[in-house]
Design a protein around this motif. Structure first.
Motif, PDB file in Angstrom:
ATOM      1  N   GLU A 268       2.627  -4.422 -14.745  1.00 44.68           N
ATOM      2  CA  GLU A 268       1.332  -4.776 -14.946  1.00 44.68           C
ATOM      3  C   GLU A 268       0.960  -5.071 -16.381  1.00 44.68           C
ATOM      4  O   GLU A 268       0.140  -5.888 -16.620  1.00 44.68           O
ATOM      5  N   LYS A 269       1.692  -4.506 -17.152  1.00 40.23           N
ATOM      6  CA  LYS A 269       1.242  -4.745 -18.587  1.00 40.23           C
ATOM      7  C   LYS A 269       1.729  -6.520 -19.159  1.00 40.23           C
ATOM      8  O   LYS A 269       0.822  -6.734 -19.885  1.00 40.23           O
ATOM      9  N   ARG A 270       2.513  -6.790 -18.294  1.00 38.98           N
ATOM     10  CA  ARG A 270       2.763  -8.321 -18.223  1.00 38.98           C
ATOM     11  C   ARG A 270       2.006  -9.248 -17.365  1.00 38.98           C
ATOM     12  O   ARG A 270       2.296 -10.440 -17.237  1.00 38.98           O
ATOM     13  N   GLY A 271       0.984  -8.637 -16.688  1.00 37.55           N
ATOM     14  CA  GLY A 271       0.135  -9.357 -15.781  1.00 37.55           C
ATOM     15  C   GLY A 271       0.569  -9.500 -14.622  1.00 37.55           C
ATOM     16  O   GLY A 271      -0.175 -10.603 -13.961  1.00 37.55           O
ATOM     17  N   TYR A 272       1.565  -9.001 -14.122  1.00 35.79           N
ATOM     18  CA  TYR A 272       2.206  -9.456 -12.747  1.00 35.79           C
ATOM     19  C   TYR A 272       1.147  -8.595 -11.474  1.00 35.79           C
ATOM     20  O   TYR A 272       0.509  -7.315 -11.899  1.00 35.79           O
ATOM     21  N   ASP A 273       0.957  -9.160 -10.392  1.00 37.21           N
ATOM     22  CA  ASP A 273       0.117  -8.629  -9.413  1.00 37.21           C
ATOM     23  C   ASP A 273       0.833  -7.339  -8.512  1.00 37.21           C
ATOM     24  O   ASP A 273       1.782  -7.817  -7.816  1.00 37.21           O
ATOM     25  N   ILE A 274       0.705  -6.188  -8.989  1.00 37.18           N
ATOM     26  CA  ILE A 274       1.197  -5.070  -8.458  1.00 37.18           C
ATOM     27  C   ILE A 274       0.285  -3.908  -8.315  1.00 37.18           C
ATOM     28  O   ILE A 274      -0.397  -3.410  -9.379  1.00 37.18           O
ATOM     29  N   LYS A 275      -0.046  -3.347  -7.129  1.00 36.38           N
ATOM     30  CA  LYS A 275      -0.798  -2.336  -6.933  1.00 36.38           C
ATOM     31  C   LYS A 275       0.013  -1.170  -6.337  1.00 36.38           C
ATOM     32  O   LYS A 275       0.802  -1.303  -5.662  1.00 36.38           O
ATOM     33  N   ARG A 276      -0.592  -0.019  -6.447  1.00 40.66           N
ATOM     34  CA  ARG A 276       0.024   1.367  -5.788  1.00 40.66           C
ATOM     35  C   ARG A 276      -1.154   2.233  -5.508  1.00 40.66           C
ATOM     36  O   ARG A 276      -2.191   2.406  -6.216  1.00 40.66           O
ATOM     37  N   TYR A 277      -0.939   2.574  -4.166  1.00 38.28           N
ATOM     38  CA  TYR A 277      -2.212   3.147  -3.600  1.00 38.28           C
ATOM     39  C   TYR A 277      -1.503   4.679  -3.008  1.00 38.28           C
ATOM     40  O   TYR A 277      -0.274   4.955  -2.600  1.00 38.28           O
ATOM     41  N   ASN A 278      -2.278   5.861  -3.068  1.00 40.05           N
ATOM     42  CA  ASN A 278      -1.953   7.068  -2.943  1.00 40.05           C
ATOM     43  C   ASN A 278      -2.782   7.648  -1.699  1.00 40.05           C
ATOM     44  O   ASN A 278      -4.082   7.475  -1.782  1.00 40.05           O
ATOM     45  N   LEU A 279      -1.967   8.164  -0.680  1.00 35.83           N
ATOM     46  CA  LEU A 279      -2.804   8.380   0.703  1.00 35.83           C
ATOM     47  C   LEU A 279      -3.554   9.689   0.273  1.00 35.83           C
ATOM     48  O   LEU A 279      -4.657   9.753   1.007  1.00 35.83           O
ATOM     49  N   GLY A 280      -3.376  10.383  -0.655  1.00 36.17           N
ATOM     50  CA  GLY A 280      -4.168  11.629  -0.899  1.00 36.17           C
ATOM     51  C   GLY A 280      -5.548  11.125  -1.545  1.00 36.17           C
ATOM     52  O   GLY A 280      -6.349  11.816  -1.197  1.00 36.17           O
ATOM     53  N   THR A 281      -5.590  10.120  -2.154  1.00 36.14           N
ATOM     54  CA  THR A 281      -6.757   9.754  -3.066  1.00 36.14           C
ATOM     55  C   THR A 281      -7.505   8.580  -2.566  1.00 36.14           C
ATOM     56  O   THR A 281      -8.555   8.334  -2.669  1.00 36.14           O
ATOM     57  N   GLU A 282      -6.819   7.774  -1.803  1.00 37.39           N
ATOM     58  CA  GLU A 282      -7.138   6.431  -1.207  1.00 37.39           C
ATOM     59  C   GLU A 282      -7.043   6.363   0.233  1.00 37.39           C
ATOM     60  O   GLU A 282      -6.435   5.130   0.527  1.00 37.39           O
ATOM     61  N   PRO A 283      -7.339   7.125   1.073  1.00 36.56           N
ATOM     62  CA  PRO A 283      -6.796   7.076   2.400  1.00 36.56           C
ATOM     63  C   PRO A 283      -7.539   5.729   3.260  1.00 36.56           C
ATOM     64  O   PRO A 283      -6.847   5.301   4.112  1.00 36.56           O
ATOM     65  N   GLY A 284      -8.602   5.195   2.625  1.00 29.54           N
ATOM     66  CA  GLY A 284      -9.200   4.297   3.443  1.00 29.54           C
ATOM     67  C   GLY A 284      -8.600   3.039   3.444  1.00 29.54           C
ATOM     68  O   GLY A 284      -8.378   2.031   4.209  1.00 29.54           O
ATOM     69  N   ILE A 285      -7.588   2.809   2.184  1.00 30.68           N
ATOM     70  CA  ILE A 285      -7.020   1.535   2.176  1.00 30.68           C
ATOM     71  C   ILE A 285      -5.712   1.454   3.119  1.00 30.68           C
ATOM     72  O   ILE A 285      -5.323   0.420   3.483  1.00 30.68           O
ATOM     73  N   PHE A 286      -5.370   2.672   3.369  1.00 33.61           N
ATOM     74  CA  PHE A 286      -4.170   2.994   4.435  1.00 33.61           C
ATOM     75  C   PHE A 286      -4.620   2.590   5.931  1.00 33.61           C
ATOM     76  O   PHE A 286      -4.043   2.061   6.541  1.00 33.61           O
ATOM     77  N   VAL A 287      -5.921   2.845   6.157  1.00 35.94           N
ATOM     78  CA  VAL A 287      -6.485   2.537   7.443  1.00 35.94           C
ATOM     79  C   VAL A 287      -6.726   1.156   7.502  1.00 35.94           C
ATOM     80  O   VAL A 287      -6.635   0.485   8.426  1.00 35.94           O
ATOM     81  N   GLU A 288      -7.188   0.472   6.501  1.00 37.44           N
ATOM     82  CA  GLU A 288      -7.692  -1.089   6.204  1.00 37.44           C
ATOM     83  C   GLU A 288      -6.746  -1.839   6.381  1.00 37.44           C
ATOM     84  O   GLU A 288      -6.660  -3.026   6.945  1.00 37.44           O
ATOM     85  N   ASN A 289      -5.486  -1.730   5.851  1.00 34.45           N
ATOM     86  CA  ASN A 289      -4.444  -2.378   5.843  1.00 34.45           C
ATOM     87  C   ASN A 289      -3.733  -2.246   7.235  1.00 34.45           C
ATOM     88  O   ASN A 289      -3.058  -1.348   7.548  1.00 34.45           O
ATOM     89  N   GLU A 290      -3.717  -3.485   7.924  1.00 34.65           N
ATOM     90  CA  GLU A 290      -3.095  -3.601   9.467  1.00 34.65           C
ATOM     91  C   GLU A 290      -1.562  -3.228   9.553  1.00 34.65           C
ATOM     92  O   GLU A 290      -1.037  -2.738  10.136  1.00 34.65           O
ATOM     93  N   GLU A 291      -1.020  -3.649   8.364  1.00 35.51           N
ATOM     94  CA  GLU A 291       0.498  -3.562   8.454  1.00 35.51           C
ATOM     95  C   GLU A 291       0.955  -2.249   8.274  1.00 35.51           C
ATOM     96  O   GLU A 291       1.787  -1.507   8.896  1.00 35.51           O
TER      97      GLU A 291
END
Length: 121
Positions: free
Chosen positions: A37-60
């Motif tokens: 991230e510090k070098r500007g690469y596109d990497i994201k991390r999601y936590n089921l406990g705090t961001e459950p909506g993203i897990f539902v929205e992502n079809e894969e």
């Protein structure tokens, strides 16, 4: 440049240093992600406990969770496609996806502040 998304199980913190035992695997992954991230690469991390909506929205990810259950986490997507299920990417995999040297993903952060405790004369 690749886009990488990591879908974690429910964690109290992504670094692995919370709680009574340190999880070295989570610490390794957190360090690699921080450096990317510090070098500007596109990497994201999601936590089921705090961001459950993203897990539902992502079809894969939603499909994997319905077929294999929450024990399939973590799930890693590269360019929206499943790259890894049930384990975190290795530093070698991160290096391959982002075109960096493996050694660059294990750097120890440099201290921002130094304190000289020698008594003055």
């Amino acid at each position: 440049m690749s886009k990488v998304e990591i879908f974690d199980p429910a964690l109290c913190c992504p670094t692995g240093v919370c709680g009574p035992n340190v999880n070295p695997e989570l610490t390794r992954v957190a360090t690699a992600i921080f450096l990317l991230e510090k070098r500007g690469y596109d990497i994201k991390r999601y936590n089921l406990g705090t961001e459950p909506g993203i897990f539902v929205e992502n079809e894969e990810v939603n499909k994997i969770l319905h077929e294999k259950g929450p024990d399939s986490l973590p799930v890693t997507l590269v360019e929206g496609k499943t790259a890894k299920i049930g384990a975190y990417p290795t530093n070698e995999e991160f290096a391959e996806w982002f075109g960096v040297k493996v050694e660059e993903l294990a750097e120890k952060p440099k201290p921002r502040l130094t304190i000289d405790l020698k008594p003055s004369k």
